[in-house]
Design a protein around this motif. Sequence first.
Motif, mmCIF file in Angstrom:
data_model
loop_
_atom_site.group_PDB
_atom_site.id
_atom_site.type_symbol
_atom_site.label_atom_id
_atom_site.label_comp_id
_atom_site.label_asym_id
_atom_site.label_seq_id
_atom_site.Cartn_x
_atom_site.Cartn_y
_atom_site.Cartn_z
ATOM 1 N N ILE A 166 17.613 6.363 6.463
ATOM 2 C CA ILE A 166 16.420 5.578 6.786
ATOM 3 C C ILE A 166 16.149 5.683 8.283
ATOM 4 O O ILE A 166 17.081 5.612 9.090
ATOM 5 C CB ILE A 166 16.614 4.083 6.412
ATOM 6 C CG1 ILE A 166 16.668 3.900 4.893
ATOM 7 C CG2 ILE A 166 15.497 3.222 7.006
ATOM 8 C CD1 ILE A 166 15.345 4.050 4.166
ATOM 9 N N THR B 240 2.839 3.986 -4.675
ATOM 10 C CA THR B 240 2.962 2.549 -4.432
ATOM 11 C C THR B 240 1.626 1.927 -4.050
ATOM 12 O O THR B 240 0.750 2.595 -3.504
ATOM 13 C CB THR B 240 3.974 2.263 -3.300
ATOM 14 O OG1 THR B 240 3.531 2.883 -2.087
ATOM 15 C CG2 THR B 240 5.364 2.782 -3.652
ATOM 16 N N GLU C 184 12.866 1.373 12.251
ATOM 17 C CA GLU C 184 11.762 1.409 13.218
ATOM 18 C C GLU C 184 11.959 0.527 14.437
ATOM 19 O O GLU C 184 11.307 0.729 15.470
ATOM 20 C CB GLU C 184 10.464 1.012 12.510
ATOM 21 C CG GLU C 184 10.488 -0.401 11.934
ATOM 22 C CD GLU C 184 9.590 -0.575 10.732
ATOM 23 O OE1 GLU C 184 8.741 -1.483 10.774
ATOM 24 O OE2 GLU C 184 9.736 0.192 9.766
ATOM 25 N N THR D 245 7.311 11.888 -6.154
ATOM 26 C CA THR D 245 7.194 10.688 -5.324
ATOM 27 C C THR D 245 6.986 9.481 -6.223
ATOM 28 O O THR D 245 6.643 9.617 -7.401
ATOM 29 C CB THR D 245 6.014 10.808 -4.342
ATOM 30 O OG1 THR D 245 6.036 9.701 -3.439
ATOM 31 C CG2 THR D 245 4.688 10.828 -5.068
ATOM 32 N N ARG E 230 6.240 -3.132 2.873
ATOM 33 C CA ARG E 230 6.153 -1.716 3.228
ATOM 34 C C ARG E 230 7.544 -1.089 3.326
ATOM 35 O O ARG E 230 7.771 0.028 2.839
ATOM 36 C CB ARG E 230 5.413 -1.569 4.565
ATOM 37 C CG ARG E 230 5.355 -0.140 5.081
ATOM 38 C CD ARG E 230 4.561 -0.042 6.366
ATOM 39 N NE ARG E 230 5.011 -0.959 7.399
ATOM 40 C CZ ARG E 230 6.088 -0.762 8.135
ATOM 41 N NH1 ARG E 230 6.859 0.305 7.942
ATOM 42 N NH2 ARG E 230 6.430 -1.630 9.077
ATOM 43 N N ARG E 231 8.491 -1.807 3.918
ATOM 44 C CA ARG E 231 9.855 -1.282 4.023
ATOM 45 C C ARG E 231 10.525 -1.216 2.652
ATOM 46 O O ARG E 231 11.303 -0.291 2.377
ATOM 47 C CB ARG E 231 10.677 -2.137 5.002
ATOM 48 C CG ARG E 231 10.356 -1.847 6.465
ATOM 49 C CD ARG E 231 11.244 -2.622 7.414
ATOM 50 N NE ARG E 231 10.869 -4.037 7.463
ATOM 51 C CZ ARG E 231 9.942 -4.526 8.282
ATOM 52 N NH1 ARG E 231 9.283 -3.725 9.105
ATOM 53 N NH2 ARG E 231 9.664 -5.816 8.274
ATOM 54 N N GLN F 285 9.063 -0.533 -0.127
ATOM 55 C CA GLN F 285 8.533 0.671 -0.767
ATOM 56 C C GLN F 285 9.163 1.930 -0.177
ATOM 57 O O GLN F 285 9.441 2.897 -0.891
ATOM 58 C CB GLN F 285 7.017 0.696 -0.633
ATOM 59 C CG GLN F 285 6.333 -0.422 -1.423
ATOM 60 C CD GLN F 285 4.845 -0.523 -1.157
ATOM 61 O OE1 GLN F 285 4.329 0.054 -0.203
ATOM 62 N NE2 GLN F 285 4.144 -1.272 -1.998
ATOM 63 N N GLN F 286 9.428 1.906 1.127
ATOM 64 C CA GLN F 286 10.121 3.019 1.780
ATOM 65 C C GLN F 286 11.530 3.180 1.201
ATOM 66 O O GLN F 286 11.985 4.300 0.930
ATOM 67 C CB GLN F 286 10.193 2.754 3.286
ATOM 68 C CG GLN F 286 10.935 3.833 4.080
ATOM 69 C CD GLN F 286 11.163 3.418 5.528
ATOM 70 O OE1 GLN F 286 10.771 2.331 5.951
ATOM 71 N NE2 GLN F 286 11.807 4.282 6.290
ATOM 72 N N ASN G 288 11.525 4.836 -2.332
ATOM 73 C CA ASN G 288 11.396 6.291 -2.312
ATOM 74 C C ASN G 288 12.671 6.961 -1.810
ATOM 75 O O ASN G 288 13.044 8.033 -2.302
ATOM 76 C CB ASN G 288 10.189 6.700 -1.468
ATOM 77 C CG ASN G 288 8.939 6.915 -2.309
ATOM 78 O OD1 ASN G 288 8.917 7.765 -3.204
ATOM 79 N ND2 ASN G 288 7.905 6.141 -2.047
ATOM 80 N N ALA G 289 13.355 6.336 -0.861
ATOM 81 C CA ALA G 289 14.623 6.895 -0.383
ATOM 82 C C ALA G 289 15.688 6.852 -1.489
ATOM 83 O O ALA G 289 16.452 7.809 -1.669
ATOM 84 C CB ALA G 289 15.106 6.129 0.851
#
Length: 260
Positions: free
Chosen positions: A107, A210, A110, A207, A151-152, A154-155, A158-159
Motif C-alpha cells: 500500500i 467501485t 498517503e 479490477t 476511498r482507502r 476501496q483501495q 483492490n490490493a
Amino acid sequence: MDKVNVLLMGVDARPDEGKSRADSMMVAQYDPKDGKAKVISIMRDIYTEIPGYKNYKINTAFYLGGPELLRETLKHDFDLDIEYYALIDFKGFEKMVDALAPGGIEIDVEKKMSANIGVSLEPGLQRLNGKELLGYARFRKDAESDFGRVRRQQQVINALKDELLSAKSVAMLPKIIGIAQPYIQTNLEGGELLNIMTSIVLQRPETVETMTVPIENSYTDARYEGVGLALDIDFEKNKRAIQAFLEGEPIYTEEFSLLN
C-alpha cells in the motif's frame, strides 16, 4: 450461477461493548457470466428512515436489528435486493490478511496516520500486515473524514484482490476461508462461499469497480438532535446511480461529469 449480491459489514466486535453499529458497509456484486466484480460503499452517516423505527444514521439499523434490518433498510432506501450477508469482525480481517499475505499487502500510505486506529503508519510505499492494513482502512481523522476512509477501503479491496488472485493464493483458498470462518457471521453456507470464491479466482477480474453512496452533488451536511452530524441525501438520484452502476451504464452528476 446468477449475479450474487452480498452485504459486507465490518464490526469491532469487542465483547465488552455489547451491540455495535456497523463500522463499514458495502454491497458487493459478482457476475460469474462476465467475471465482473463491483462494490458499492455505503456511507454510514446517511440520515434515513429505518423500517419500524424513527430516522437515524443508516448504520444504526445494524445496531437495532442486525444484518436483516440493515438489508431491509437498503432495500427501502435504494431498492437493492441483497440475498446474502457477511459480517466480519476486525480480528478476523487481520488474521485473514496475515494468512493470505504473510509478507504484508503493498500500500502507498498517503500520510502519517495514528489517531484511533491502534497503529502508527508513516507515509510511503510499504507492505502492511493485517493490523496495519485494518488501521489504514479505518483512518478518518483528516479533512476528508469518512469520504477519505471509504476511498482507502476501496483501495484496500483492490490490493487484496490482487493478492487473492495470485497463483500462490489459489491453493490456499480453503485454508484462508477456514481461518476467517470463526470471525464471520453469514447466511452463506461454507460450500456456497467456497464456490463463489473459487469462481472469482477462476475468472480473475482485472479490477473491482467501485462507487460511493452518496454520489457527488447529491447530499448536504446536516445536524439532528440525538444523532449529531449526518448526511441528508437525494435518495432517488442515488437509487438511479446505483442501478446504472450495476447495469454497467454511465453515472452522471448534475454537471454531467462522469463518475467511476
